[in-house]
Design an enzyme around this catalytic site. Structure first.
Site, PDB file in Angstrom:
ATOM      1  N   THR A   1      67.779  62.528   7.028  1.00  0.00           N
ATOM      2  CA  THR A   1      68.044  63.914   6.606  1.00  0.00           C
ATOM      3  C   THR A   1      68.741  64.680   7.722  1.00  0.00           C
ATOM      4  O   THR A   1      69.696  65.436   7.474  1.00  0.00           O
ATOM      5  CB  THR A   1      66.715  64.646   6.276  1.00  0.00           C
ATOM      6  OG1 THR A   1      66.022  63.878   5.323  1.00  0.00           O
ATOM      7  CG2 THR A   1      66.948  66.028   5.735  1.00  0.00           C
TER       8      THR A   1
ATOM      9  N   ARG B   1      77.084  67.606   7.390  1.00  0.00           N
ATOM     10  CA  ARG B   1      77.533  68.653   6.460  1.00  0.00           C
ATOM     11  C   ARG B   1      77.863  69.951   7.194  1.00  0.00           C
ATOM     12  O   ARG B   1      78.679  70.732   6.730  1.00  0.00           O
ATOM     13  CB  ARG B   1      76.463  68.903   5.390  1.00  0.00           C
ATOM     14  CG  ARG B   1      76.438  67.801   4.329  1.00  0.00           C
ATOM     15  CD  ARG B   1      75.645  68.222   3.107  1.00  0.00           C
ATOM     16  NE  ARG B   1      74.224  68.315   3.401  1.00  0.00           N
ATOM     17  CZ  ARG B   1      73.342  67.355   3.148  1.00  0.00           C
ATOM     18  NH1 ARG B   1      73.750  66.230   2.587  1.00  0.00           N
ATOM     19  NH2 ARG B   1      72.079  67.517   3.442  1.00  0.00           N
TER      20      ARG B   1
ATOM     21  N   SER C   1      66.944  55.288   4.991  1.00  0.00           N
ATOM     22  CA  SER C   1      66.836  56.202   3.855  1.00  0.00           C
ATOM     23  C   SER C   1      66.249  55.537   2.600  1.00  0.00           C
ATOM     24  O   SER C   1      66.851  55.573   1.545  1.00  0.00           O
ATOM     25  CB  SER C   1      68.233  56.761   3.560  1.00  0.00           C
ATOM     26  OG  SER C   1      68.143  57.881   2.733  1.00  0.00           O
TER      27      SER C   1
ATOM     28  N   CYS D   1      57.472  56.240  -0.154  1.00  0.00           N
ATOM     29  CA  CYS D   1      56.460  56.724  -1.098  1.00  0.00           C
ATOM     30  C   CYS D   1      56.408  55.857  -2.360  1.00  0.00           C
ATOM     31  O   CYS D   1      55.411  55.868  -3.083  1.00  0.00           O
ATOM     32  CB  CYS D   1      56.753  58.172  -1.475  1.00  0.00           C
ATOM     33  SG  CYS D   1      57.026  59.195  -0.028  1.00  0.00           S
TER      34      CYS D   1
ATOM     35  N   TYR E   1      65.076  66.639  20.548  1.00  0.00           N
ATOM     36  CA  TYR E   1      64.385  67.224  19.398  1.00  0.00           C
ATOM     37  C   TYR E   1      63.500  66.133  18.762  1.00  0.00           C
ATOM     38  O   TYR E   1      63.729  64.934  18.940  1.00  0.00           O
ATOM     39  CB  TYR E   1      65.402  67.708  18.354  1.00  0.00           C
ATOM     40  CG  TYR E   1      66.198  68.926  18.795  1.00  0.00           C
ATOM     41  CD1 TYR E   1      67.079  68.844  19.887  1.00  0.00           C
ATOM     42  CD2 TYR E   1      66.086  70.135  18.138  1.00  0.00           C
ATOM     43  CE1 TYR E   1      67.802  69.959  20.294  1.00  0.00           C
ATOM     44  CE2 TYR E   1      66.807  71.249  18.538  1.00  0.00           C
ATOM     45  CZ  TYR E   1      67.660  71.155  19.617  1.00  0.00           C
ATOM     46  OH  TYR E   1      68.372  72.254  20.023  1.00  0.00           O
ATOM     47  N   ALA E   2      62.546  66.553  17.987  1.00  0.00           N
ATOM     48  CA  ALA E   2      61.729  65.556  17.276  1.00  0.00           C
ATOM     49  C   ALA E   2      61.290  66.112  15.924  1.00  0.00           C
ATOM     50  O   ALA E   2      61.065  67.321  15.786  1.00  0.00           O
ATOM     51  CB  ALA E   2      60.509  65.163  18.101  1.00  0.00           C
TER      52      ALA E   2
ATOM     53  N   TYR F   1      54.172  80.746 -20.670  1.00  0.00           N
ATOM     54  CA  TYR F   1      53.070  80.340 -21.542  1.00  0.00           C
ATOM     55  C   TYR F   1      53.513  80.134 -22.985  1.00  0.00           C
ATOM     56  O   TYR F   1      54.122  80.995 -23.603  1.00  0.00           O
ATOM     57  CB  TYR F   1      51.939  81.383 -21.499  1.00  0.00           C
ATOM     58  CG  TYR F   1      51.030  81.314 -22.714  1.00  0.00           C
ATOM     59  CD1 TYR F   1      50.366  80.120 -23.032  1.00  0.00           C
ATOM     60  CD2 TYR F   1      50.878  82.404 -23.564  1.00  0.00           C
ATOM     61  CE1 TYR F   1      49.563  80.037 -24.162  1.00  0.00           C
ATOM     62  CE2 TYR F   1      50.072  82.328 -24.693  1.00  0.00           C
ATOM     63  CZ  TYR F   1      49.421  81.137 -24.990  1.00  0.00           C
ATOM     64  OH  TYR F   1      48.639  81.047 -26.109  1.00  0.00           O
TER      65      TYR F   1
HETATM   66  P1  FAD Z   1      59.688  57.278   8.721  1.00  0.00           P
HETATM   67  O1  FAD Z   1      60.220  57.686   7.420  1.00  0.00           O
HETATM   68  O2  FAD Z   1      58.557  56.332   8.729  1.00  0.00           O
HETATM   69  O3  FAD Z   1      60.869  56.678   9.561  1.00  0.00           O
HETATM   70  C1  FAD Z   1      60.694  56.249  10.881  1.00  0.00           C
HETATM   71  C2  FAD Z   1      61.689  55.138  11.166  1.00  0.00           C
HETATM   72  O4  FAD Z   1      61.886  55.058  12.553  1.00  0.00           O
HETATM   73  C3  FAD Z   1      61.187  53.782  10.742  1.00  0.00           C
HETATM   74  O5  FAD Z   1      62.061  53.205   9.793  1.00  0.00           O
HETATM   75  C4  FAD Z   1      61.128  52.975  12.018  1.00  0.00           C
HETATM   76  O6  FAD Z   1      61.533  51.630  11.838  1.00  0.00           O
HETATM   77  C5  FAD Z   1      62.099  53.708  12.888  1.00  0.00           C
HETATM   78  N1  FAD Z   1      61.842  53.549  14.342  1.00  0.00           N
HETATM   79  C6  FAD Z   1      60.673  53.796  14.979  1.00  0.00           C
HETATM   80  N2  FAD Z   1      60.815  53.569  16.304  1.00  0.00           N
HETATM   81  C7  FAD Z   1      62.090  53.178  16.498  1.00  0.00           C
HETATM   82  C8  FAD Z   1      62.810  52.782  17.641  1.00  0.00           C
HETATM   83  N3  FAD Z   1      62.264  52.771  18.848  1.00  0.00           N
HETATM   84  N4  FAD Z   1      64.097  52.419  17.472  1.00  0.00           N
HETATM   85  C9  FAD Z   1      64.666  52.431  16.252  1.00  0.00           C
HETATM   86  N5  FAD Z   1      64.023  52.774  15.132  1.00  0.00           N
HETATM   87  C10 FAD Z   1      62.750  53.163  15.257  1.00  0.00           C
HETATM   88  N6  FAD Z   1      54.581  61.180   1.827  1.00  0.00           N
HETATM   89  C11 FAD Z   1      54.557  62.065   0.806  1.00  0.00           C
HETATM   90  O7  FAD Z   1      54.832  63.245   1.035  1.00  0.00           O
HETATM   91  N7  FAD Z   1      54.248  61.666  -0.469  1.00  0.00           N
HETATM   92  C12 FAD Z   1      53.971  60.386  -0.773  1.00  0.00           C
HETATM   93  O8  FAD Z   1      53.716  60.052  -1.931  1.00  0.00           O
HETATM   94  C13 FAD Z   1      53.958  59.442   0.276  1.00  0.00           C
HETATM   95  N8  FAD Z   1      53.674  58.148   0.019  1.00  0.00           N
HETATM   96  C14 FAD Z   1      53.746  57.245   1.037  1.00  0.00           C
HETATM   97  C15 FAD Z   1      53.484  55.911   0.754  1.00  0.00           C
HETATM   98  C16 FAD Z   1      53.559  54.960   1.758  1.00  0.00           C
HETATM   99  C17 FAD Z   1      53.254  53.535   1.449  1.00  0.00           C
HETATM  100  C18 FAD Z   1      53.926  55.346   3.078  1.00  0.00           C
HETATM  101  C19 FAD Z   1      54.011  54.331   4.166  1.00  0.00           C
HETATM  102  C20 FAD Z   1      54.179  56.673   3.372  1.00  0.00           C
HETATM  103  C21 FAD Z   1      54.089  57.631   2.354  1.00  0.00           C
HETATM  104  N9  FAD Z   1      54.337  58.980   2.615  1.00  0.00           N
HETATM  105  C22 FAD Z   1      54.303  59.885   1.589  1.00  0.00           C
HETATM  106  C23 FAD Z   1      54.616  59.444   3.991  1.00  0.00           C
HETATM  107  C24 FAD Z   1      56.104  59.616   4.243  1.00  0.00           C
HETATM  108  O9  FAD Z   1      56.766  58.453   3.886  1.00  0.00           O
HETATM  109  C25 FAD Z   1      56.317  59.926   5.709  1.00  0.00           C
HETATM  110  O10 FAD Z   1      55.651  61.117   6.005  1.00  0.00           O
HETATM  111  C26 FAD Z   1      57.759  60.092   6.075  1.00  0.00           C
HETATM  112  O11 FAD Z   1      58.481  58.939   5.786  1.00  0.00           O
HETATM  113  C27 FAD Z   1      57.883  60.418   7.588  1.00  0.00           C
HETATM  114  O12 FAD Z   1      59.227  60.435   7.961  1.00  0.00           O
HETATM  115  P2  FAD Z   1      59.668  60.016   9.436  1.00  0.00           P
HETATM  116  O13 FAD Z   1      61.120  60.157   9.515  1.00  0.00           O
HETATM  117  O14 FAD Z   1      58.853  60.741  10.425  1.00  0.00           O
HETATM  118  O15 FAD Z   1      59.227  58.515   9.564  1.00  0.00           O
END
Ligand code: FAD
Length: 825
Positions: free
Chosen positions: A14, A21, A38, A42, A279-280, A427
């Site tokens: 994102t 953009r 991407s 979920c 940033y994080a 409603y």
């Molecule tokens: P992620 O989307 O997990 O992305 C992090 C990425 O960083 C990973 O692909 C990882 O490989 C990569 N990475 C990490 N370290 C490194 C590195 N050193 N070098 C290169 N790449 C790296 N949330 C909801 O709101 N509703 C739901 O229904 C829901 N269902 C879920 C179901 C499951 C099974 C799971 C696992 C999660 C679910 N979540 C849900 C949670 C949601 O997916 C996460 O909150 C969200 O994806 C977090 O986004 P993120 O970018 O922080 O981490």
């Protein structure tokens, strides 16, 4: 500007897309250690369960398509192994070639997500034990299920993802057991709301253990044994560990970036870490909860995406956009239920020492007069003085999602319960009521905040004593007779004004009705007539009943089937395919009828049906699930399906062709023995078990059907405390407490007779009744406790010995069909 983004899924992708953009010229690099970017994490449980059939549907974008669309350098299968904030570089390892190289940046974004907790328990590395976080995990689990004949799975951890996995494995026909260390599932919910989920899981044949954790795993030839802290051992073919996640913040930590108290990366409102050019976003960050101010990590996709957008804008335009924190709005499908929460729970507020008030309301998903309205339960927590809304939880079947979103919007905008009363909603009867459930929740809370009524919680009931508190049930006498809270007095709401003499003014009065509405009206009557200490039980008897029931559901797979009444039935699997359907399908509504009402109605309808015609019956009597199986077995009609939803058991039956009718039994030898045990007289009980054991010793299958007084023979000597209404408690006082307590039918002489009988039996080396019963169980004699008489006499399952089945008339009559002897004692 050159920006490197670590992690290419929710937050990372994102951020990259938004960056492009708003800045066509930035140099953007995504580094992702996995193969995909991407994708929909979920959706992973639903792909495992088969609801999402196509693996490709999980991928929102491929690296190539994303790169083309957004002009982003996407480097998959590459991992950032270290950061050098001083020199503004990162070390990247190509996971395919093993080569490591350095890349410089102007700005760096960390979105590495979270990692599943995998505690260092003995045996955890055995095959068949998985965590679920990404597509690779999903592929592994899916392959394991496809390659092995998985019959039993254990899900450890009953959070949102654990329960989604339980449902999806269950959907594959796998017996699922859940192990949870807490006293409830889904900890964002308060206990009373989680209890609704527990009771629902029971209806779905899901075994679950609460307040028990895993201590180790043992590899077996045919799977894994999970050893729990209680010492219990559970065998399984597959284990899913879903005990939580932790922020993947080690890169940041190693680089000297500040972490917070939760272990997440500390960011400011601009999404900047302690290094202003780094940033994080996402699961790896810590940020204060806007309600409690306490630092938290939010493991949700929505906030991660929104943070990505804020982060990108601030990268390009400077500190323009501010993050306000997450109120953790979440929703999950748990079998037929939808469970949602937003803001903070009562438990969290208590921990944070924030005083609060709560209210539980049960409303229909839409207007009651329009077909299909189903109950939904809403709990809200709020400030008692200002009415500020802190949190909301909803458990229901239909329309939960839109209500939780309304509540979340109010909380996010720092609104109050007064805002709920004014929400203007769309409603029409199929969608809502003129007063939406969210308005109702607001009205109930408004009454509390404005001092019109005081609320009592279900927990208060446990702490009351009759000396200083009157529990006043204001429902109708019929409702009261069906069960009430122990010690409650019944004065129907419409009689209250004429019965003030029966209601003491010097006691605390807790009023209750079914769901809280009549209770509120009664409280208003009382408080306007000089009663000062009056409270309304929040959520009524419905909330109390759910919360005080047994919550866990252990050992069900030693039997076949758990009914909605919490009873275990022994039945065969239904593997019927319909014959060619004849005529129009008949429907029969037997809801509200008690055993044997539904079966009798079904018999009448079946008599008039044409062979091959399908009858669909709906009933709410818990014994019906078992009885309909027995009835179809006896009559030769085909049971095509039994399902349970929202407390309604639906059965589809195909009327037998005349020649098939009763064929099932015609072929079976009729040599079994059945005994109806009606009496609890010691002498008759002795005779019963002697005959039963004798018959069993000749190899005959013996069934004993315990009904009315006969149920006393099955009572445990040491029973757990169970809640009973007044009538049931009176029965309990008058009846023998257990098998040790029986009287002779004649010459009992205040117990002297039975004492003499026991001592003579001992002298003559005749087995005691206790050991005769034990022998009967050991020799495989089937004990069936009659559901209907248990209900009438207020006997609960927990009070009876283990190893018995529960059933109704039809279950018993089915056994007699195969018997050549039937005794009534
Ligand atoms: P992620 O989307 O997990 O992305 C992090 C990425 O960083 C990973 O692909 C990882 O490989 C990569 N990475 C990490 N370290 C490194 C590195 N050193 N070098 C290169 N790449 C790296 N949330 C909801 O709101 N509703 C739901 O229904 C829901 N269902 C879920 C179901 C499951 C099974 C799971 C696992 C999660 C679910 N979540 C849900 C949670 C949601 O997916 C996460 O909150 C969200 O994806 C977090 O986004 P993120 O970018 O922080 O981490």
């Amino acid at each position: 500007m050159k920006i490197i983004i670590i992690g290419g899924v929710a937050g990372g992708a994102t951020t990259a897309a938004r960056l492009r953009r708003v800045d066509e010229n930035a140099q953007i690099i995504i580094v992702e250690r996995g193969k995909h970017i991407s994708y929909a994490n979920c959706g992973l449980p639903y792909y495992i369960g088969g609801t999402i059939a196509e693996r490709d549907s999980l991928f929102v974008q491929t690296p190539e398509a994303f790169s083309r669309r957004f002009k982003v350098d996407v480097r998959v299968l590459q991992e950032v192994v270290s950061l050098d904030p001083q020199n503004k570089t990162v070390q990247i390892q190509n996971l395919q070639s093993g080569e490591t190289y350095t890349e410089s940046y102007d700005k760096l974004v960390l979105s590495p997500g979270a990692e599943p907790v995998r505690p260092n328990l003995p045996g955890i590395d055995n095959p068949g034990i998985y965590t679920l976080r990404n597509v690779t995990d999903t592929d592994r689990i899916k392959k394991y299920i496809n390659d092995h004949q998985i019959k039993r799975a254990i899900v450890i951890g009953a959070g949102f993802i654990g329960l989604e996995m339980a449902e999806n494995l269950h959907q594959l026909g796998i017996f699922v057991s859940i192990v949870e260390m807490a006293e409830q599932v889904m900890t964002p919910l308060d206990y009373s709301m989680a209890s609704l989920v527990h009771q629902h899981l029971k209806t779905k044949n899901v075994e679950f253990f609460l307040k028990d954790g895993v201590s180790s795993f043992r590899k077996e030839d045919d799977g894994v044994t999970v050893i729990l802290k209680s010492g219990r051992e559970l065998h399984s073919d597959l284990v899913i560990l879903s005990i939580g996640v932790r922020p993947d913040s080690h890169l940041a930590k190693d680089a000297g970036i500040e972490l917070g108290s939760t272990g997440g990366i500390k960011v400011n409102e601009n999404m900047q870490t302690s290094r202003s050019d780094i940033y994080a976003v996402g699961d790896a960050i810590e940020y204060p909860n806007p309600i409690t101010g306490i630092p938290q990590i939010t493991y949700l996709a929505g906030p991660a995406n929104k943070q990505g957008r804020i982060c990108a804008d601030n990268l390009v335009f400077g500190k323009q956009r501010k993050y306000t924190g997450s109120i953790n709005t979440a929703i999950a499908k748990v079998f037929d239920l939808t469970v949602a929460s937003t803001g903070v729970s009562g438990r969290t507020l208590r921990k944070a020492n924030i005083p609060y008030e709560s209210s539980i309301t049960h409303s229909g998903s839409h207007a009651g007069y329009y077909p299909g309205a189903i109950p939904m339960s809403i709990k809200i927590v709020f400030d008692k003085q200002s009415g500020k809304l802190y949190g909301a939880q909803i458990v229901g079947y239909d329309g939960v999602d839109k209500r939780i979103d309304l509540l979340a919007t109010v909380i996010k905008n720092q609104g109050s319960i007064f805002d709920l009363t004014e929400i203007e909603h769309a409603y029409a009867p199929p969608y809502s009521s003129a007063k939406d459930p969210v308005n109702i929740a607001g009205f109930a809370a408004e009454n509390i905040v404005q001092g019109k009524v005081k609320a009592a919680s279900w927990r208060d009931i446990e702490k009351t004593n009759t000396a200083d508190t009157l529990l006043l049930d204001v429902r109708t006498p019929d409702e009261f007779a069906l069960g009430t809270i122990h010690n409650a007095v019944n004065i129907p709401i419409d009689e209250i004004r004429n019965r003030f003499d029966d209601i003491p003014k010097n006691k605390r009065i807790i009023v209750f009705c079914g769901v809280g509405l009549r209770g509120y009206v009664a409280c208003r009557i009382l408080s306007q007539n000089g009663y000062e200490d009056v409270e309304n039980l929040s959520g009524g008897i419905k909330t109390w009943e759910f919360a005080i029931q047994k919550q866990s559901n252990e050992d069900i797979y030693e039997r076949d089937y758990v009914g909605i009444d919490d009873h275990i039935y022994q039945t065969g699997n239904i593997e019927q395919t319909p014959e060619e359907e004849q005529g129009e399908q008949l429907t029969l509504d037997a809801c509200g009828l008690q055993c044997p009402g539904p079966i009798l109605k079904l018999k009448n309808v079946a008599q008039d049906a044409t062979p091959g015609q399908i009858i669909e019956v709906k009933a709410t009597d818990p014994a019906f699930a078992s009885d309909v199986r027995s009835w179809t077995n006896m009559t030769g009609n085909k049971l095509l399906e039994v399902t349970q939803q929202s407390g309604v058991i639906s059965a589809r039956i195909q009327k037998a062709k005349t020649s098939e009718s009763k064929s099932t039994f015609a072929a079976k030898p009729r040599d079994n023995k059945t005994i109806v045990v009606f009496s609890d007289d010691l002498d008759k009980a002795l005779a019963t078990f002697i005959i039963a054991n004798g018959a069993a010793s000749t190899g005959k299958k013996v069934t004993m059907f315990f009904t009315f007084w006969g149920l006393n023979l099955l009572k445990k000597a040491h029973k757990p405390a169970v809640k009973k209404d007044l009538a049931s408690r009176m029965f309990a006082w008058m009846m023998p407490k257990s098998i040790h307590d029986l009287s002779l039918s004649k010459m009992n002489m205040m117990g002297m007779g039975s004492g003499m009988m026991k001592s003579i039996m001992k002298k003559k080396n005749i087995d005691s009744l206790e050991s005769l019963l034990q022998q009967a169980q050991e020799s495989g004699i089937e004990f069936i406790a009659c559901n209907m008489s248990m209900d009438v006499m207020g006997i609960k399952r927990e009070e009876l010995i283990d190893g018995i089945n529960y059933g109704g008339v039809a279950t018993y009559v089915e056994r007699t069909e195969e018997a050549s002897m039937n005794l009534f004692i």
